[in-house]
Scaffold this motif. Structure first.
Motif, PDB file in Angstrom:
ATOM      1  N   HIS A  44      -6.401  -0.506  -4.374  1.00  0.00           N
ATOM      2  CA  HIS A  44      -5.682  -0.292  -3.121  1.00  0.00           C
ATOM      3  C   HIS A  44      -6.402  -1.018  -1.981  1.00  0.00           C
ATOM      4  O   HIS A  44      -5.771  -1.716  -1.190  1.00  0.00           O
ATOM      5  CB  HIS A  44      -5.593   1.204  -2.823  1.00  0.00           C
ATOM      6  N   ASP A  60       2.494   8.392 -12.268  1.00  0.00           N
ATOM      7  CA  ASP A  60       2.799   8.511 -10.839  1.00  0.00           C
ATOM      8  C   ASP A  60       2.461   9.897 -10.297  1.00  0.00           C
ATOM      9  O   ASP A  60       2.057  10.021  -9.135  1.00  0.00           O
ATOM     10  CB  ASP A  60       4.271   8.162 -10.582  1.00  0.00           C
ATOM     11  N   GLU A  89      -1.602   7.240   3.269  1.00  0.00           N
ATOM     12  CA  GLU A  89      -0.728   6.065   3.351  1.00  0.00           C
ATOM     13  C   GLU A  89      -0.069   5.789   1.998  1.00  0.00           C
ATOM     14  O   GLU A  89       1.149   5.626   1.909  1.00  0.00           O
ATOM     15  CB  GLU A  89      -1.545   4.843   3.793  1.00  0.00           C
ATOM     16  N   MET A  90      -0.864   5.747   0.954  1.00  0.00           N
ATOM     17  CA  MET A  90      -0.349   5.372  -0.365  1.00  0.00           C
ATOM     18  C   MET A  90       0.745   6.332  -0.843  1.00  0.00           C
ATOM     19  O   MET A  90       1.738   5.919  -1.433  1.00  0.00           O
ATOM     20  CB  MET A  90      -1.495   5.357  -1.382  1.00  0.00           C
ATOM     21  N   ALA A 106      -1.148   9.662  -9.593  1.00  0.00           N
ATOM     22  CA  ALA A 106      -1.518   8.794  -8.471  1.00  0.00           C
ATOM     23  C   ALA A 106      -1.012   9.327  -7.138  1.00  0.00           C
ATOM     24  O   ALA A 106      -1.694   9.210  -6.124  1.00  0.00           O
ATOM     25  CB  ALA A 106      -0.964   7.387  -8.712  1.00  0.00           C
ATOM     26  N   TYR A 107       0.190   9.910  -7.148  1.00  0.00           N
ATOM     27  CA  TYR A 107       0.862  10.203  -5.868  1.00  0.00           C
ATOM     28  C   TYR A 107       0.874  11.678  -5.475  1.00  0.00           C
ATOM     29  O   TYR A 107       1.195  12.010  -4.345  1.00  0.00           O
ATOM     30  CB  TYR A 107       2.313   9.692  -5.922  1.00  0.00           C
ATOM     31  N   LEU A 130       5.495   7.715   1.074  1.00  0.00           N
ATOM     32  CA  LEU A 130       6.911   7.581   0.706  1.00  0.00           C
ATOM     33  C   LEU A 130       7.232   8.425  -0.541  1.00  0.00           C
ATOM     34  O   LEU A 130       8.260   9.110  -0.584  1.00  0.00           O
ATOM     35  CB  LEU A 130       7.246   6.104   0.456  1.00  0.00           C
ATOM     36  N   ALA A 131       6.366   8.369  -1.541  1.00  0.00           N
ATOM     37  CA  ALA A 131       6.609   9.123  -2.771  1.00  0.00           C
ATOM     38  C   ALA A 131       6.705  10.622  -2.471  1.00  0.00           C
ATOM     39  O   ALA A 131       7.560  11.328  -3.022  1.00  0.00           O
ATOM     40  CB  ALA A 131       5.497   8.852  -3.777  1.00  0.00           C
ATOM     41  N   GLN A 139      18.345   8.000  -1.060  1.00  0.00           N
ATOM     42  CA  GLN A 139      17.964   6.662  -1.524  1.00  0.00           C
ATOM     43  C   GLN A 139      19.131   5.682  -1.369  1.00  0.00           C
ATOM     44  O   GLN A 139      18.956   4.552  -0.924  1.00  0.00           O
ATOM     45  CB  GLN A 139      17.513   6.701  -2.991  1.00  0.00           C
ATOM     46  N   HIS A 199       9.992  11.886  -0.859  1.00  0.00           N
ATOM     47  CA  HIS A 199      11.136  12.005  -1.785  1.00  0.00           C
ATOM     48  C   HIS A 199      10.617  12.440  -3.157  1.00  0.00           C
ATOM     49  O   HIS A 199      10.643  11.653  -4.104  1.00  0.00           O
ATOM     50  CB  HIS A 199      11.860  10.665  -1.913  1.00  0.00           C
ATOM     51  N   GLU A 235      11.668  14.133  -5.567  1.00  0.00           N
ATOM     52  CA  GLU A 235      12.567  14.134  -6.730  1.00  0.00           C
ATOM     53  C   GLU A 235      13.030  12.726  -7.097  1.00  0.00           C
ATOM     54  O   GLU A 235      13.704  12.543  -8.115  1.00  0.00           O
ATOM     55  CB  GLU A 235      13.817  14.998  -6.433  1.00  0.00           C
ATOM     56  N   ALA A 236      12.720  11.759  -6.269  1.00  0.00           N
ATOM     57  CA  ALA A 236      13.307  10.423  -6.462  1.00  0.00           C
ATOM     58  C   ALA A 236      12.678   9.678  -7.637  1.00  0.00           C
ATOM     59  O   ALA A 236      11.515   9.881  -7.975  1.00  0.00           O
ATOM     60  CB  ALA A 236      13.132   9.610  -5.185  1.00  0.00           C
ATOM     61  N   VAL A 237      13.505   8.837  -8.248  1.00  0.00           N
ATOM     62  CA  VAL A 237      13.021   7.890  -9.253  1.00  0.00           C
ATOM     63  C   VAL A 237      13.163   6.510  -8.619  1.00  0.00           C
ATOM     64  O   VAL A 237      14.189   6.199  -8.018  1.00  0.00           O
ATOM     65  CB  VAL A 237      13.870   7.977 -10.540  1.00  0.00           C
ATOM     66  N   TRP A 238      12.133   5.679  -8.740  1.00  0.00           N
ATOM     67  CA  TRP A 238      12.124   4.404  -8.005  1.00  0.00           C
ATOM     68  C   TRP A 238      12.306   3.229  -8.934  1.00  0.00           C
ATOM     69  O   TRP A 238      12.167   2.103  -8.611  1.00  0.00           O
ATOM     70  CB  TRP A 238      10.817   4.270  -7.218  1.00  0.00           C
ATOM     71  N   THR A 294       0.816  -1.220   0.000  1.00  0.00           N
ATOM     72  CA  THR A 294       0.000   0.000   0.000  1.00  0.00           C
ATOM     73  C   THR A 294       0.852   1.274   0.000  1.00  0.00           C
ATOM     74  O   THR A 294       0.322   2.356  -0.193  1.00  0.00           O
ATOM     75  CB  THR A 294      -0.927   0.031   1.232  1.00  0.00           C
TER      76      THR A 294
END
Lengths: 337, 241
Positions: B21, B68, B228-229, B71-72, B232-233, A196, B236, B238-241, A74
């Motif tokens: 979800h 993303d 919650e979803m 979604a985020y 984390l995104a 990261q 960060h 600027e991050a690419v996952w 999630t």
């Protein structure tokens, strides 16, 4: 994923050669010729018990192993990673199903095996009693834990018991995907922002030693290894598999630019292998015996899911019985007409 | 080509993501392994549909928008999903009933979009309709087992019906450009009526309009879900996952 095979059942320690029956001689000769033993074949009780224990430990490990990673589905930081993780955890449930089915061919039911897990009689891999604190742990589990699982499992594709060997072939293919997706998560972190990369290193620091423990006690301390080898269940010893894992993984960590948290780690040209530091076996046994960071939480989650699902399973059985009774009544009415 | 207006595209995509979800929350906690795997399949189907629709939306919008970002990095107020998708799972009866309600709505919707005037959306809809039929069958089977199973399962499915019914009018009232809302509603009513009958349950109580208090509750549940979803995104960005 995989469970370290810990011999907790004294009956399985009987030497296979202690039963000097003709049937046993034939059985051992078949094992020596690399023939597969099938469910309908005669087998010594110790062989059956060893298999039930090992296959069910493996099945339990798959199912309990859904929990540490499942908690991040999630929160996965991109939709692509979310989908992959969901599919991976689903695979683990599927592995649990194949393995419970393989164990059932040995005359035990899934319910009995689950009871043994919930009562604490059966073990599962202690690696799943560690916390998944960060997203990097999802990568590290795939890379290291599934990587270690593959080392353990590939030889099992050739194990002497047919249903287990065949289940393992499919499981290994999927584990290979799991390992690669884990490595890819860690790679993305290492190529990402400094935060990261730090997340990846911190995760490796926590998981490295527990992963080495996954291969089980040293050969000199493992009464189980000798017997399982004689039965053609275990093909390579715990220490040999652990060494192979270290040798392969050091190069991967170097590629990623991560440091393995072991000051004693160095290449030994004479042996042609990496030397590595001492494993903290006290920690290993603490976690195996229920005092790991998450033992209680994992069992609580499994037992809750099972107990809260009881009414669902009961409803399915009751409805199936009602349908069957109606079908019988209909057939009776037709016959009377 | 006649593209579906972006508002309608987002309504479908957001509904898929939010519902997916909720289903994914069951992963590892299902009542039996087979159900765990089945629910995860539905979650994978609908999250996959959300991704395809967001990608289409982003492509059409341009300006560096991505699936993303959609979604985020949107808040609950910007999400267009039908409210029932965000309602908390409750027990297994409530989860199954929500799947029945939504899949019975999605089957005619995807069917119409699959032959609609937006070819890129139609390509997504063809596959999505097949998946929705499987979901609808799975949810129907379990609703029937619960209604015509034990006294406990009947009590639970009846409770689920009374819990979820207030969100149904808004679902059936949702307009999606280029589709026939009234026909979709008729097909939904007729399918649900058949399932209720086979489950030996009373007719599904669809009210005439949704209560605003229920809508507000669903918005609150959506905010918590997104918190919650997206945590984390957003930590960060600027991050690419």
């Amino acid at each position: 994923m995989y469970t370290q095979a810990i011999d907790t059942d004294p009956t399985s320690r009987n030497s296979p050669t202690s039963h000097a029956s003709v049937a046993e001689d034939v059985f051992l000769a078949r094992i020596a010729q690399d023939e597969k033993i099938e469910p309908q074949d005669w087998m010594p009780e110790a062989y059956r018990k060893t298999l039930v224990r090992q296959i069910s430990q493996h099945a339990h490990s798959e199912v309990v192993g859904m929990l540490p990673e499942g908690g991040w589905i999630t929160r996965a930081p991109s939709l692509r990673r979310k989908e992959i993780l969901l599919a991976k955890v689903q695979d683990e449930g599927g592995h649990g199903l194949y393995l419970y089915s393989a164990a059932e061919t040995l005359g035990v039911s899934r319910e009995q095996l689950i009871d043994a897990l919930h009562s604490g009689k059966a073990k599962y891999s202690s690696i799943f009693n560690y916390e998944t604190k960060t997203w990097a742990d999802i990568g590290t589990i795939g890379w290291l834990v599934d990587g270690a699982a593959i080392m353990n499992q590939v030889p099992l594709c050739r194990c002497s018991y047919g249903p287990y060997a065949r289940a393992m072939i499919r499981i290994c293919k999927e584990e290979s995907f799991h390992q690669r997706q884990g490595f890819d998560i860690v790679r993305a972190l290492c190529e990402g922002t400094p935060e990261q990369k730090a997340m990846a290193q911190e995760s490796l620091n926590r998981w490295w030693w527990p992963t080495l423990m996954m291969f089980g006690p040293h050969d000199s301390d493992s009464t189980h290894t000798g017997q399982a080898s004689a039965y053609g269940i275990k093909r390579i010893s715990n220490d040999d598999l652990r060494q192979k894992f270290v040798d392969v993984t050091v190069a991967q960590a170097e590629f990623l630019g991560l440091s393995i948290p072991d000051p004693a780690l160095r290449w030994n040209a004479e042996r042609g292998h990496y030397d590595f530091g001492k494993i903290d076996w006290d920690e290993f046994w603490r976690v195996v015996n229920g005092q790991g960071p998450c033992n209680e939480a994992r069992m609580h989650d499994r037992i809750s899911a099972f107990e809260e699902g009881r009414w669902v399973r009961d409803a399915a059985s009751a409805h199936a019985a009602k349908r069957a009774a109606r079908a019988v009544a209909r057939a009776g009415a037709l016959e009377a007409a | 080509m006649s593209a579906l207006p972006s508002q309608s595209l987002l309504l479908i995509a957001d509904t898929c993501l939010v519902w997916g979800h909720r289903l994914s929350e069951w992963c590892g906690h299902g009542p039996q392994l087979e159900e765990d795997i089945a629910l995860t399949n539905t979650a994978l189907d609908v999250i996959g549909q959300a991704r395809s629709l967001y990608q289409l939306y982003a492509l059409r919008a341009g300006n560096g928008l991505t699936e993303d970002k959609l979604a985020y990095f949107r808040g609950a107020d910007a999400f267009q999903n039908v409210a029932i998708a965000a309602v908390e799972n409750g027990d297994y009866a409530q989860t199954v009933l929500r799947s029945l309600i939504l899949s019975a709505w999605f089957v005619p919707l995807w069917r119409e979009l699959a032959i609609g005037r937006d070819p890129e959306l139609a390509a997504i809809a063809v596959e999505a309709e097949k998946a929705a039929r499987v979901q609808r069958r799975h949810a129907s089977d379990w609703t029937i087992r619960f209604g015509d199973g034990t006294a406990e399962s009947r009590r639970r499915i009846e409770h689920a019906i009374s819990t979820l019914a207030p969100w149904v009018p808004a679902l059936l009232a949702a307009e999606i450009d280029g589709t026939d809302r009234a026909r979709r509603e008729n097909e939904w009513r007729s399918f649900i009526a058949e399932v209720m009958a086979e489950a030996t349950l009373d007719a599904f109580p669809v009210g005439s309009s949704s209560d605003h208090a229920f809508e507000a509750n669903a918005k609150q549940a959506l905010s918590a879900l997104l918190h919650e979803m997206q945590s984390l995104a957003r930590e960060h960005p600027e991050a690419v996952w």
